[in-house]
Design an enzyme around this catalytic site. Structure first.
Site, short mmCIF file in Angstrom:
data_model
loop_
_atom_site.label_atom_id
_atom_site.label_comp_id
_atom_site.label_asym_id
_atom_site.label_seq_id
_atom_site.Cartn_x
_atom_site.Cartn_y
_atom_site.Cartn_z
N ARG A 197 1.25 -1.45 0.19
CA ARG A 197 0.17 -0.26 0.00
C ARG A 197 0.64 1.13 0.04
O ARG A 197 0.66 2.33 -0.88
CB ARG A 197 -1.39 0.17 1.35
CG ARG A 197 -2.12 -0.42 1.01
CD ARG A 197 -2.24 -1.45 2.18
NE ARG A 197 -1.43 -2.17 2.88
CZ ARG A 197 -1.67 -3.23 2.48
NH1 ARG A 197 -2.57 -3.86 1.98
NH2 ARG A 197 -0.51 -4.38 2.76
N THR A 198 1.93 0.90 0.64
CA THR A 198 3.09 2.58 1.26
C THR A 198 3.51 3.16 -0.07
O THR A 198 3.68 3.87 -0.75
CB THR A 198 3.15 2.39 2.35
OG1 THR A 198 2.92 2.56 3.46
CG2 THR A 198 4.04 4.03 2.56
N LYS B 120 25.22 -5.46 -0.41
CA LYS B 120 26.60 -4.61 -0.23
C LYS B 120 27.38 -4.20 0.81
O LYS B 120 28.45 -4.20 1.36
CB LYS B 120 27.66 -4.34 -1.65
CG LYS B 120 27.01 -5.13 -2.71
CD LYS B 120 27.68 -4.53 -3.74
CE LYS B 120 26.63 -4.55 -4.91
NZ LYS B 120 27.21 -3.56 -6.03
N ARG C 164 11.40 3.80 3.73
CA ARG C 164 11.16 3.36 5.60
C ARG C 164 11.58 2.29 5.26
O ARG C 164 12.82 1.20 4.66
CB ARG C 164 9.87 1.94 4.63
CG ARG C 164 8.99 0.74 5.05
CD ARG C 164 8.45 0.14 4.57
NE ARG C 164 7.34 0.78 5.38
CZ ARG C 164 6.16 0.44 4.85
NH1 ARG C 164 5.54 -1.04 5.04
NH2 ARG C 164 4.69 0.85 4.97
N HIS D 103 4.52 5.67 11.64
CA HIS D 103 3.82 5.37 10.08
C HIS D 103 3.41 6.65 9.57
O HIS D 103 1.65 7.04 9.92
CB HIS D 103 3.39 4.46 10.06
CG HIS D 103 3.03 3.68 8.88
ND1 HIS D 103 3.07 4.84 7.60
CD2 HIS D 103 2.70 2.33 7.85
CE1 HIS D 103 2.92 4.42 6.10
NE2 HIS D 103 2.85 2.98 7.24
N1 CP Z 1 -0.04 -0.04 5.85
C1 CP Z 1 0.23 -0.20 5.36
O1 CP Z 1 1.66 0.27 5.66
O2 CP Z 1 1.15 -1.40 4.44
P1 CP Z 1 2.33 -1.95 3.44
O3 CP Z 1 2.89 -2.34 4.33
O4 CP Z 1 1.93 -2.64 3.06
O5 CP Z 1 2.24 -0.73 2.87
#
Ligand code: CP
Length: 320
Positions: free
Chosen positions: A62-63, A90, A112, A140
């Protein structure tokens, strides 16, 4: 590189550092972007000429895709980098990776990372705008914002709204961002789950703790149901998945006992039959896919604002 003063500052590392007004600006600026995501031609020129790197060191559906759609719909040039297939595999450090990207004249990094604090660490070391797309169990922020936007869509006012976050709060960056954001905006926030999956002293964040999901359902206007992070369950946090579903699972039978209409959110990915049953996830109380839709508008809003866009011009400039 961007050093423009923006309503959000240089970076978005979390909702904890933001004021209620800054959060409201992001939510309000997302509104015209919702309209763009619903158009046949979903493109505006606001970030034309900007280069954005999506640096995903952990899995994401999603993100990552939502940021990429948001960037493309704002006409930015985007590059996606993962740990696998880059020189991170590496042993290249995060800062060296980012500095090499900077040397190619980028403007923003969406990151992320498995380490709590990774986004803030990077933000302090590179001049590009940094956006946290999830850092360990810390925050998040864009997920918290899209959850809050979805709640605002349904309830209008957030002040006094009762939202309970149910499940694996201990490992959840989504829970922290929701708590910081909702408390700042005047909502009442509860958490519910096995004590082993609630952080010690969670009450200090201004939340009410529920030991029984039935109590949470009776109290709340909305439940944000968290994924049981199965990859972290080897330490015996719950006796079994079946037992977890029996005691804390959000089932149709439990929802039928809710005093009013209860909204059901889940950030995804879901473990169907564990923290949430399919007939709830796909049922009339669920806004799970609306959260995903709102995610693109929220990320367009954050990208636009960090690039120096004026909140009051987002709507005007979005005309086809
Ligand atoms: N909600 C969310 O962070 O989903 P993903 O891990 O798929 O990005």
């Amino acid at each position: 590189m961007s050093l423009t003063a923006t309503p959000l500052g240089k970076d978005l590392t979390g909702l904890e550092p933001l004021s209620a007004d800054q959060i409201r600006v992001i939510l309000d600026t997302a509104e015209p972007f919702k309209e763009i995501t619903a158009r046949r031609v979903k493109k505006v020129p606001m970030l034309r000429g900007k280069t954005i790197v999506n640096l995903f060191f952990e899995a994401s559906t999603r993100t990552r895709i939502s940021f990429e759609f948001a960037e493309k719909r704002l006409s930015a040039d985007t590059v996606n980098i993962g740990a696998v297939g880059s020189s991170v595999s590496k042993g290249e450090t995060l800062v060296d990776t980012a500095r090499n990207l900077e040397a190619m004249s980028i403007d923003m990094v969406v990151i992320r990372h498995w380490s709590a604090g990774a986004a803030a660490f990077l933000a302090a070391r590179i001049p590009s705008n940094v956006i946290n797309a999830g850092d360990g169990a810390h925050e998040h922020p864009t997920q918290g914002l899209l959850d809050i936007l979805t709640l605002r869509d349904h309830f209008g006012a957030l002040e006094g709204l009762r939202v309970c976050i149910v499940g694996d709060v201990l490992h959840s960056r989504v829970a922290r961002s929701n708590i910081y954001g909702l408390v700042k905006l005047g909502a009442e926030v509860g958490v519910c789950g096995p004590r082993t999956l609630l952080p010690a002293a969670i009450e200090e964040l201004g939340v009410t703790v529920f030991g029984h999901v039935e109590e949470a359902i009776e109290w709340a206007d909305a439940l944000n149901v968290l994924r049981l992070q199965l990859e972290r369950m080897q330490d015996g946090f719950v006796p079994s998945l079946r037992e977890y579903n029996r005691v804390f699972g959000i089932t149709r039978q439990r929802l039928e006992r809710a005093p009013g209409r209860l909204l059901i959110l889940h950030p995804g990915p879901m473990n169907r039959g564990v923290e949430i049953d399919s007939d709830v996830a796909d049922g009339p109380h669920s806004v799970i896919l609306q959260q995903v839709t709102n995610g693109v508008a929220i990320r367009m809003s954050v990208l636009y604002l960090l690039a120096g866009g004026a909140p009051h011009l987002a709507g005007a400039a979005s005309s086809p």
